[in-house]
Design an enzyme around this catalytic site. Sequence first.
Site, PDB file in Angstrom:
ATOM      1  N   ASN A 163       4.552  -6.370  -2.485  1.00  0.00           N
ATOM      2  CA  ASN A 163       4.885  -7.662  -2.100  1.00  0.00           C
ATOM      3  C   ASN A 163       3.851  -8.634  -1.484  1.00  0.00           C
ATOM      4  O   ASN A 163       3.951  -9.492  -0.894  1.00  0.00           O
ATOM      5  CB  ASN A 163       6.041  -7.455  -0.893  1.00  0.00           C
ATOM      6  N   GLU A 164       2.689  -8.400  -1.950  1.00  0.00           N
ATOM      7  CA  GLU A 164       1.425  -8.897  -1.555  1.00  0.00           C
ATOM      8  C   GLU A 164       1.627 -10.422  -1.433  1.00  0.00           C
ATOM      9  O   GLU A 164       1.205 -11.099  -0.458  1.00  0.00           O
ATOM     10  CB  GLU A 164       0.118  -8.689  -2.311  1.00  0.00           C
ATOM     11  N   GLY A 207       0.732  -1.091  -0.184  1.00  0.00           N
ATOM     12  CA  GLY A 207       0.030   0.186  -0.135  1.00  0.00           C
ATOM     13  C   GLY A 207       0.849   1.260   0.081  1.00  0.00           C
ATOM     14  O   GLY A 207       0.306   2.402  -0.455  1.00  0.00           O
TER      15      GLY A 207
HETATM   16  C1  LIG Z   1      -8.108 -14.248  -6.578  1.00  0.00           C
HETATM   17  C2  LIG Z   1      -8.224 -12.839  -5.534  1.00  0.00           C
HETATM   18  C3  LIG Z   1      -9.616 -12.558  -5.075  1.00  0.00           C
HETATM   19  C4  LIG Z   1      -9.897 -11.481  -4.386  1.00  0.00           C
HETATM   20  C5  LIG Z   1      -8.831 -10.447  -3.949  1.00  0.00           C
HETATM   21  C6  LIG Z   1      -9.507  -9.137  -3.818  1.00  0.00           C
HETATM   22  C7  LIG Z   1      -8.831  -8.182  -2.838  1.00  0.00           C
HETATM   23  C8  LIG Z   1      -7.338  -8.425  -2.947  1.00  0.00           C
HETATM   24  C9  LIG Z   1      -6.995  -8.958  -1.515  1.00  0.00           C
HETATM   25  C10 LIG Z   1      -6.162  -8.772  -0.916  1.00  0.00           C
HETATM   26  C11 LIG Z   1      -5.257  -7.519  -0.937  1.00  0.00           C
HETATM   27  C12 LIG Z   1      -4.713  -7.009   0.362  1.00  0.00           C
HETATM   28  C13 LIG Z   1      -3.703  -5.872  -0.060  1.00  0.00           C
HETATM   29  C14 LIG Z   1      -2.887  -5.539   0.977  1.00  0.00           C
HETATM   30  C15 LIG Z   1      -1.594  -4.426   0.549  1.00  0.00           C
HETATM   31  C16 LIG Z   1      -1.146  -4.127   1.653  1.00  0.00           C
HETATM   32  O1  LIG Z   1      -0.431  -3.088   1.871  1.00  0.00           O
HETATM   33  S1  LIG Z   1      -0.599  -5.335   2.798  1.00  0.00           S
HETATM   34  C17 LIG Z   1       0.681  -4.927   3.834  1.00  0.00           C
HETATM   35  C18 LIG Z   1       2.150  -4.996   3.128  1.00  0.00           C
HETATM   36  N1  LIG Z   1       3.020  -4.358   4.109  1.00  0.00           N
HETATM   37  C19 LIG Z   1       4.163  -5.052   4.457  1.00  0.00           C
HETATM   38  O2  LIG Z   1       4.355  -6.259   4.360  1.00  0.00           O
HETATM   39  C20 LIG Z   1       4.839  -4.258   5.354  1.00  0.00           C
HETATM   40  C21 LIG Z   1       5.337  -4.929   6.768  1.00  0.00           C
HETATM   41  N2  LIG Z   1       6.179  -4.028   7.383  1.00  0.00           N
HETATM   42  C22 LIG Z   1       7.546  -4.106   7.256  1.00  0.00           C
HETATM   43  O3  LIG Z   1       8.154  -4.801   6.279  1.00  0.00           O
HETATM   44  C23 LIG Z   1       8.224  -3.376   8.261  1.00  0.00           C
HETATM   45  O4  LIG Z   1       7.542  -3.320   9.332  1.00  0.00           O
HETATM   46  C24 LIG Z   1       8.755  -2.035   7.736  1.00  0.00           C
HETATM   47  C25 LIG Z   1       9.837  -2.269   6.811  1.00  0.00           C
HETATM   48  C26 LIG Z   1       7.683  -1.163   7.367  1.00  0.00           C
HETATM   49  C27 LIG Z   1       9.491  -1.317   8.922  1.00  0.00           C
HETATM   50  O5  LIG Z   1      10.314  -2.087   9.652  1.00  0.00           O
HETATM   51  P1  LIG Z   1      11.126  -1.745  11.022  1.00  0.00           P
HETATM   52  O6  LIG Z   1      11.261  -0.584  11.107  1.00  0.00           O
HETATM   53  O7  LIG Z   1      11.689  -2.834  11.577  1.00  0.00           O
HETATM   54  O8  LIG Z   1       9.679  -1.759  12.123  1.00  0.00           O
HETATM   55  P2  LIG Z   1       8.802  -3.366  12.659  1.00  0.00           P
HETATM   56  O9  LIG Z   1       8.850  -4.377  11.409  1.00  0.00           O
HETATM   57  O10 LIG Z   1       9.348  -3.688  13.894  1.00  0.00           O
HETATM   58  O11 LIG Z   1       7.454  -2.649  12.789  1.00  0.00           O
HETATM   59  C28 LIG Z   1       7.103  -1.797  13.890  1.00  0.00           C
HETATM   60  C29 LIG Z   1       5.607  -2.367  14.384  1.00  0.00           C
HETATM   61  O12 LIG Z   1       4.743  -2.063  13.268  1.00  0.00           O
HETATM   62  C30 LIG Z   1       3.957  -3.108  12.954  1.00  0.00           C
HETATM   63  N3  LIG Z   1       3.735  -3.172  11.643  1.00  0.00           N
HETATM   64  C31 LIG Z   1       4.468  -3.296  10.581  1.00  0.00           C
HETATM   65  N4  LIG Z   1       3.972  -3.042   9.387  1.00  0.00           N
HETATM   66  C32 LIG Z   1       2.622  -2.954   9.628  1.00  0.00           C
HETATM   67  C33 LIG Z   1       1.412  -2.890   8.785  1.00  0.00           C
HETATM   68  N5  LIG Z   1       1.559  -3.091   7.473  1.00  0.00           N
HETATM   69  N6  LIG Z   1       0.245  -2.928   9.385  1.00  0.00           N
HETATM   70  C34 LIG Z   1       0.144  -3.090  10.631  1.00  0.00           C
HETATM   71  N7  LIG Z   1       1.409  -3.172  11.608  1.00  0.00           N
HETATM   72  C35 LIG Z   1       2.387  -3.127  10.905  1.00  0.00           C
HETATM   73  C36 LIG Z   1       4.851  -4.557  13.191  1.00  0.00           C
HETATM   74  O13 LIG Z   1       4.052  -5.572  13.379  1.00  0.00           O
HETATM   75  C37 LIG Z   1       5.485  -3.814  14.508  1.00  0.00           C
HETATM   76  O14 LIG Z   1       4.625  -3.939  15.582  1.00  0.00           O
HETATM   77  P3  LIG Z   1       4.972  -4.307  17.058  1.00  0.00           P
HETATM   78  O15 LIG Z   1       5.971  -3.277  17.423  1.00  0.00           O
HETATM   79  O16 LIG Z   1       5.900  -5.553  16.888  1.00  0.00           O
HETATM   80  O17 LIG Z   1       3.867  -4.433  17.794  1.00  0.00           O
END
Ligand SMILES: CC/C=C\C/C=C\C/C=C\CC/C=C/CC(=O)SCCNC(=O)CCNC(=O)[C@H](O)C(C)(C)COP(=O)(O)OP(=O)(O)OC[C@H]1O[C@@H](n2cnc3c(N)ncnc32)[C@H](O)[C@@H]1OP(=O)(O)O
Length: 325
Positions: free
Chosen positions: A200-201, A176
């Site tokens: 990266n979904e 997103g």
């Molecule tokens: C056939 C198909 C039919 C139908 C389909 C129909 C529709 C489609 C369906 C689904 C689509 C859905 C689409 C989704 C799109 C998205 O955006 S999904 C989210 C993707 N995001 C990620 O993968 C990012 C994940 N996060 C990271 O990689 C790292 O956190 C980041 C690099 C951003 C930062 O790293 P760092 O500084 O080390 O921090 P932490 O990893 O320690 O994170 C800190 C805390 O924040 C929490 N957190 C991280 N990302 C998210 C998030 N996206 N949402 C909520 N919370 C998040 C993380 O857990 C840590 O929490 P904590 O401190 O441990 O409590």
Amino acid sequence: MAMALRAASRVLLRAGSRLGRREAVDGARRFANKRVLVETEGAAGATRIAVMKFRNPPVNSLSLDFLTEFVISLEKLENDKSIRGVILTSDSLKRGNQTKVAATEKTEEKRATRDHGGRLQERPGIFSAGLDLLEMYGRNPAHYAEYWKAVQELWLRLYLSSLTLMSAINGASPAGGCLLAITCDYRIMADNPKYTIGLNESLLGIVAPFWLKDNYVNTIGHRAAERALQLGTLFPPAEALKVGVVDEVVPEDQVHSKTLSVMAKWLAIPDHSRQLTKTMMRKATADNLIKQREADIQNFASFISRDSIQKSLHMYLEKLKHKKG
Ligand SMILES: CC/C=C\C/C=C\C/C=C\CC/C=C/CC(=O)SCCNC(=O)CCNC(=O)[C@H](O)C(C)(C)COP(=O)(O)OP(=O)(O)OC[C@H]1O[C@@H](n2cnc3c(N)ncnc32)[C@H](O)[C@@H]1OP(=O)(O)O
């Protein structure tokens, strides 16, 4: 379509006044709700540009509240005739008025930046972590439907905006986060190999929606998108530039100034011809969603409610939690 957008925006505005927080008002030059800070640059009476800074700690995830506040802020800017360009960026730079929390445990270290009031601050190096995983995990179908409608709204508003939109990508920008960037007319990314951008979904066990896939294809071409979507590739800056996810990579301390100077060039083009051209290029892609919004919402709600998908999200969340533990 215009009527639907106006109706949706009335709903959002009502929600916004319930959320109600306008923290700072300084004439028309700066306004903020809780999660989005908007600053305008340029002399009063002249063309001005606005900078929308995300500040949804800790990682600028696109929570329902954030989406609501973002769309309200964008609409305000769309209605302000003196504003012609908007820059999207993260308010994640370290501020002077901060202190490091004593941290011995790794989990503490991860969130060690707090202000003197002890409030959690956005950490540097994150543009946006993408959709808020906690809005898509462990909730009920009605919540998923409400959330997805807000996600669609954000994308439609940005993708069809008549403003010149640019993103100044000053941190990680997965999924997103990448959506926010690729709806813009131009993208400038900080040259820091720790920052990555892409959809990266598939790595989360989920699938990008068709309209975001279309936006990606329009940006980097079909073959590159096909490969990057299947592999869930997160590109570091140099590769993002090569494949065309971003338009420029510049030293981190120059992202803002460079974006301003590119914006000046875009604003030299007459608005009406640029806007008509933008609409000509984007309308068909947006219409694909507009004509099936409700079906897309139902699809999402039933897809994300599946046990297997919830399990994948659970595993991904656990992985995030323990990645440094
Ligand atoms: C056939 C198909 C039919 C139908 C389909 C129909 C529709 C489609 C369906 C689904 C689509 C859905 C689409 C989704 C799109 C998205 O955006 S999904 C989210 C993707 N995001 C990620 O993968 C990012 C994940 N996060 C990271 O990689 C790292 O956190 C980041 C690099 C951003 C930062 O790293 P760092 O500084 O080390 O921090 P932490 O990893 O320690 O994170 C800190 C805390 O924040 C929490 N957190 C991280 N990302 C998210 C998030 N996206 N949402 C909520 N919370 C998040 C993380 O857990 C840590 O929490 P904590 O401190 O441990 O409590």
